[in-house]
Write a protein that holds these residues in place. Structure first.
Motif, PDB file in Angstrom:
ATOM      1  N   SER A 122       6.186   2.430  -0.628  1.00 30.15           N
ATOM      2  CA  SER A 122       5.450   1.304   0.065  1.00 30.15           C
ATOM      3  C   SER A 122       6.519   0.667   0.858  1.00 30.15           C
ATOM      4  O   SER A 122       7.895   0.799   0.383  1.00 30.15           O
ATOM      5  CB  SER A 122       4.985   0.534  -0.812  1.00 30.15           C
ATOM      6  OG  SER A 122       5.552  -0.309  -1.585  1.00 30.15           O
ATOM      7  N   ARG A 170       0.752  -1.307  -0.017  1.00 33.91           N
ATOM      8  CA  ARG A 170       0.081  -0.064   0.136  1.00 33.91           C
ATOM      9  C   ARG A 170       0.862   1.258  -0.011  1.00 33.91           C
ATOM     10  O   ARG A 170       1.857   1.315   0.559  1.00 33.91           O
ATOM     11  CB  ARG A 170      -0.864  -0.109   1.224  1.00 33.91           C
ATOM     12  CG  ARG A 170      -1.698   1.277   1.391  1.00 33.91           C
ATOM     13  CD  ARG A 170      -2.844   1.157   2.275  1.00 33.91           C
ATOM     14  NE  ARG A 170      -4.012   0.003   2.068  1.00 33.91           N
ATOM     15  CZ  ARG A 170      -4.189  -0.956   2.644  1.00 33.91           C
ATOM     16  NH1 ARG A 170      -3.458  -1.221   3.903  1.00 33.91           N
ATOM     17  NH2 ARG A 170      -5.038  -1.919   2.378  1.00 33.91           N
ATOM     18  N   HIS A 171       0.413   2.084  -0.760  1.00 34.86           N
ATOM     19  CA  HIS A 171       1.003   3.589  -0.750  1.00 34.86           C
ATOM     20  C   HIS A 171       0.500   4.552   0.092  1.00 34.86           C
ATOM     21  O   HIS A 171      -0.789   4.841   0.053  1.00 34.86           O
ATOM     22  CB  HIS A 171       1.181   4.050  -2.101  1.00 34.86           C
ATOM     23  CG  HIS A 171       2.115   3.601  -2.987  1.00 34.86           C
ATOM     24  ND1 HIS A 171       2.007   2.522  -3.972  1.00 34.86           N
ATOM     25  CD2 HIS A 171       3.562   3.822  -3.103  1.00 34.86           C
ATOM     26  CE1 HIS A 171       2.973   1.898  -4.347  1.00 34.86           C
ATOM     27  NE2 HIS A 171       4.074   3.061  -4.195  1.00 34.86           N
ATOM     28  N   VAL A 172       0.998   5.036   1.049  1.00 31.65           N
ATOM     29  CA  VAL A 172       0.465   6.132   2.015  1.00 31.65           C
ATOM     30  C   VAL A 172       0.762   7.515   1.445  1.00 31.65           C
ATOM     31  O   VAL A 172       1.737   7.744   0.775  1.00 31.65           O
ATOM     32  CB  VAL A 172       1.170   5.844   3.404  1.00 31.65           C
ATOM     33  CG1 VAL A 172       0.878   7.054   4.381  1.00 31.65           C
ATOM     34  CG2 VAL A 172       1.166   4.409   3.932  1.00 31.65           C
ATOM     35  N   THR A 173      -0.478   8.130   1.328  1.00 32.81           N
ATOM     36  CA  THR A 173      -0.526   9.626   1.087  1.00 32.81           C
ATOM     37  C   THR A 173       0.856  10.361   1.602  1.00 32.81           C
ATOM     38  O   THR A 173       1.201  10.314   2.838  1.00 32.81           O
ATOM     39  CB  THR A 173      -1.664  10.204   1.288  1.00 32.81           C
ATOM     40  OG1 THR A 173      -2.740   9.344   0.798  1.00 32.81           O
ATOM     41  CG2 THR A 173      -1.775  11.584   0.808  1.00 32.81           C
ATOM     42  N   GLY A 174       1.455  10.864   0.734  1.00 29.17           N
ATOM     43  CA  GLY A 174       2.693  11.676   1.079  1.00 29.17           C
ATOM     44  C   GLY A 174       3.961  11.012   1.495  1.00 29.17           C
ATOM     45  O   GLY A 174       5.057  11.704   1.651  1.00 29.17           O
ATOM     46  N   ARG A 212       6.815   8.420  -0.350  1.00 23.67           N
ATOM     47  CA  ARG A 212       7.172   8.261  -1.762  1.00 23.67           C
ATOM     48  C   ARG A 212       6.901   6.638  -1.878  1.00 23.67           C
ATOM     49  O   ARG A 212       6.796   6.089  -2.956  1.00 23.67           O
ATOM     50  CB  ARG A 212       8.636   8.588  -1.818  1.00 23.67           C
ATOM     51  CG  ARG A 212       9.062   8.357  -3.386  1.00 23.67           C
ATOM     52  CD  ARG A 212      10.227   9.128  -3.473  1.00 23.67           C
ATOM     53  NE  ARG A 212      10.660   8.676  -5.025  1.00 23.67           N
ATOM     54  CZ  ARG A 212      11.444   9.661  -5.847  1.00 23.67           C
ATOM     55  NH1 ARG A 212      11.653  10.869  -5.168  1.00 23.67           N
ATOM     56  NH2 ARG A 212      11.718   9.269  -7.156  1.00 23.67           N
TER      57      ARG A 212
END
Length: 163
Positions: A44, A36-40, A42
């Motif tokens: 995962s 998962r990519h977390v907002t803010g 760069r």
């Protein structure tokens, strides 16, 4: 010249005293959360661990005589991570961590041969590599901990120091 106390390099690589061992920092993380990519943020967790594995494998190769040149850009040290590949990414990281730790049982004063072509690393010994890898891992594993905290996936099942 400053003198520092002797460091147990095996311990420093796989089971440091000052922070959670690298392998344990990744335990219990689902593929969905790892990828998962977390907002803010760069990268995962899976991308960070793939990056660590890339350098572990490269340095291990240099320690065992492979003359693979250093990458020409930072981006080349961040391999792509395919969806669903978290178990393989995590396993590769742990495998190379163990291989590097085993080098601590050898002559760690031995210079790398061939020498690394990058001037700041040109005089590296096995000990230098182990310290380099351990500190690089600790830097990025700190990022992993923060991402896991943001995801609500911290601490890992084995627990941690949560102060």
């Amino acid at each position: 010249m400053l003198q520092f106390p002797a460091v147990n390099l095996r311990e420093f690589v796989i089971s440091p005293i000052a922070y959670l061992p690298p392998e344990k920092a990744l335990e219990g993380l689902s593929a969905a959360d790892a990828e998962r990519h977390v907002t803010g943020v760069r990268h995962s967790v899976a991308e960070i661990v793939a990056h660590l594995s890339f350098w572990e494998e490269w340095f291990y190769g240099r320690c065992t005589g492979a003359a693979k040149p250093m990458v020409h850009s930072a981006a080349a040290g961040w391999p792509a991570v395919a969806d669903g590949s978290w178990p393989a990414v995590q396993s590769r990281f742990v495998d190379y961590l163990q291989k590097l730790a085993a080098l601590a049982d050898e002559d760690v004063t031995r210079p790398l041969s061939p020498a690394i072509e990058f001037p700041p690393l040109a005089n590296y010994t096995i000990a230098d590599v182990l310290v380099h890898v351990a500190t690089h891992n600790s830097h990025h594993l700190g990022q992993v901990v923060v991402i896991r905290q943001i995801l609500g996936a911290w601490p890992p099942p084995a627990g941690s120091w949560t102060w």
